[in-house]
Design an enzyme around this catalytic site. Structure first.
Site, short mmCIF file in Angstrom:
data_model
loop_
_atom_site.label_atom_id
_atom_site.label_comp_id
_atom_site.label_asym_id
_atom_site.label_seq_id
_atom_site.Cartn_x
_atom_site.Cartn_y
_atom_site.Cartn_z
N HIS A 117 -17.11 -44.97 42.01
CA HIS A 117 -17.04 -45.02 43.48
C HIS A 117 -18.42 -44.88 44.12
CE1 HIS A 117 -12.73 -45.37 44.26
NE2 HIS A 117 -12.57 -44.69 43.14
N SER A 152 -9.06 -56.63 36.74
CA SER A 152 -8.40 -57.92 36.54
C SER A 152 -8.73 -58.86 37.69
CB SER A 152 -6.90 -57.75 36.37
OG SER A 152 -6.37 -57.10 37.51
N SER A 153 -8.80 -58.35 38.92
CA SER A 153 -9.08 -59.27 40.04
C SER A 153 -10.47 -59.87 39.94
CB SER A 153 -8.92 -58.64 41.42
OG SER A 153 -8.56 -57.32 41.37
N TYR A 203 -8.35 -46.79 48.84
CA TYR A 203 -9.74 -47.14 48.51
C TYR A 203 -10.56 -47.29 49.79
CZ TYR A 203 -13.61 -49.66 46.34
OH TYR A 203 -14.85 -50.05 45.90
N ASP A 251 -17.64 -54.62 39.85
CA ASP A 251 -16.70 -55.34 38.98
C ASP A 251 -17.10 -56.80 38.79
OD1 ASP A 251 -15.52 -52.94 39.31
OD2 ASP A 251 -13.78 -53.67 40.41
C1 GLA Z 1 -13.00 -50.67 42.11
C2 GLA Z 1 -13.97 -51.48 42.97
C3 GLA Z 1 -15.42 -51.24 42.54
C4 GLA Z 1 -15.73 -49.76 42.43
C5 GLA Z 1 -14.66 -49.02 41.64
C6 GLA Z 1 -14.85 -47.53 41.65
O1 GLA Z 1 -13.00 -51.14 40.79
O2 GLA Z 1 -13.68 -52.86 42.87
O3 GLA Z 1 -16.29 -51.90 43.42
O4 GLA Z 1 -15.91 -49.20 43.70
O5 GLA Z 1 -13.36 -49.30 42.12
O6 GLA Z 1 -16.04 -47.20 41.03
#
Ligand code: GLA
Length: 392
Positions: free
Chosen positions: A35, A133-134, A227, A178
């Site tokens: 995060h 996955s996204s 989130y 990600d």
């Molecule tokens: C998700 C988000 C990332 C990151 C993580 C937590 O995977 O897509 O950008 O913030 O949560 O680290």
């Protein structure tokens, strides 16, 4: 590979032709720096050897036709209909269709050609499990359109366009980690990204250490809103702290010492959220030196601390993730264990001595089942290369 073969087989059945290309984009696991990407911090993910595959060709029609093999559903869209989040027939796009359509929308915003395609896609990255996955779907479609549109972007640029799709089209205010890991992964290496400058390098994990992913089988819900809430708490903290530190633009700019000095200015919940971020960024900075020195024991301790912080301060864990982590930490050969990804369910990541991996995986699964009545999946994973396309 079974997944890929199935996608190819379904392509033949559906389109009565051979696909021309295969796109592959991996999921990711994050070892430390959770995060913090949307706080300009540092992250330590790796692309994993589980990926989304697309069998595709350029379509002679005006519209793209996509079959999601894992769901047994199909959708269509045109460059015009994606702008309204609609199918070619004018109905709202299904939720899963927002990811590829969002990528097309994002490419168009940069005047990049995303020609109509016929495609079947399938993923070995479990959905909602914290393994991105996204992002793997977004990056697989990104490289597929790159092929069909005959243009080429540096992988980081493609990652940014994927993030834009997710932020502005799907509506999850995620950071860059990600899509970056899926686009830029390097076989057998950890990735170390500075989320502010977007500079990155790779780090070695000693060959006698395995990365083990343990899936609680709990699927997260309400992730998007929880989130986005966490993200806005961080923004609130920055706004308030600027009252005494006018130069800061993100929590990355606040040291642990400065935070302790001014924490009382923050409402209690905002303080908890921001403390996780400030301390996690500090842990991640330290961890690079540790990994470079091969000090896995100390690195593992930081992973354990990260889990406690995500549980108690950032409050993105759940009882099953806590049980999985607690069992792992009690088993021989385990250096560190924590939840990975956004949280609220999904997977833990564990660093385990190679010689103990077999017993570790068996014991973890057995004890987790005993305590929760759930059946976990355990993957011993290898770091993989980022997204790419091959001719069939
Ligand atoms: C998700 C988000 C990332 C990151 C993580 C937590 O995977 O897509 O950008 O913030 O949560 O680290």
């Amino acid at each position: 590979m079974e997944i890929l073969q199935r996608a190819v087989e379904l392509f033949r059945q559906r389109f009565n032709a051979e696909p021309e290309f295969i796109a592959r984009a991996p999921g990711r696991v994050n070892l430390l720096g959770e995060h913090v990407d949307y706080n300009d911090g540092f992250v330590l993910p790796a692309a994993i050897d589980r990926a989304t595959y697309i069998a595709f060709r350029r379509s002679s029609a005006h519209q793209s036709t996509l079959l999601a093999a894992d769901l047994g559903e199909e959708t269509t869209f045109t460059s015009k209909s994606v702008a309204e989040k609609r199918t070619a027939a004018g109905t709202p796009l299904p939720d899963w269709g927002l990811y590829p359509a969002g990528v097309m929308w994002s490419l168009h915003s940069k005047a990049l050609d995303a020609p109509p395609m016929d495609a079947v896609f399938s993923s070995a990255v479990p959905r909602g499990a914290g393994l991105s996955s996204s992002a793997s779907v977004e990056m697989a479609f990104g490289v597929a359109w790159e092929k069909l549109g005959s243009w080429k972007l540096p992988p980081m640029e493609l990652a940014l366009l994927g993030q834009r799709a997710e932020n502005q089209y799907v509506g999850v205010n995620c950071g860059i980690m990600d899509q970056f890991a899926s686009a830029c992964g390097v076989k057998d290496r950890l990735l170390h990204l500075d989320c502010r400058s977007l500079e990155w390098n790779t780090l070695k994990l000693s060959a006698d250490i395995a990365i083990v992913i343990a899936d609680t089988s709990i699927r997260r819900s309400l992730t998007g809103s929880a989130y986005n809430d966490r993200r806005s708490a961080c923004e609130t903290a920055v706004r308030i702290l600027r009252g005494v530190m006018p130069a800061i633009t993100a929590l990355r700019d606040v040291s642990v010492e400065a935070f302790n000095q001014h924490a009382a200015m923050l409402p209690p919940l905002v303080e908890k959220r921001a403390r996780h971020i400030v301390e996690e960024i500090s842990r991640t900075r330290t961890s690079v030196t540790l990994l470079e020195a091969g000090d896995v024991s100390h690195f593992g301790e930081l992973m354990d601390q990260c889990h406690l912080s995500l549980r108690d301060l950032y409050e993105v864990s759940c009882p099953e993730l806590d049980v999985m982590t607690e069992i792992a930490q009690s088993l021989p050969g385990c250096y560190g264990a924590r939840l990975t990804g956004a949280g609220f369910g999904g997977c833990t990541v564990n660093l385990v001595a190679q010689e103990s991996v077999g017993t570790f995986a068996g014991q973890l699964a057995e004890r987790y089942s005993q305590r929760t009545g759930l059946h976990p999946e355990i993957y011993i994973c290898r770091a993989a290369d980022g997204a790419g396309v091959e001719a069939v």
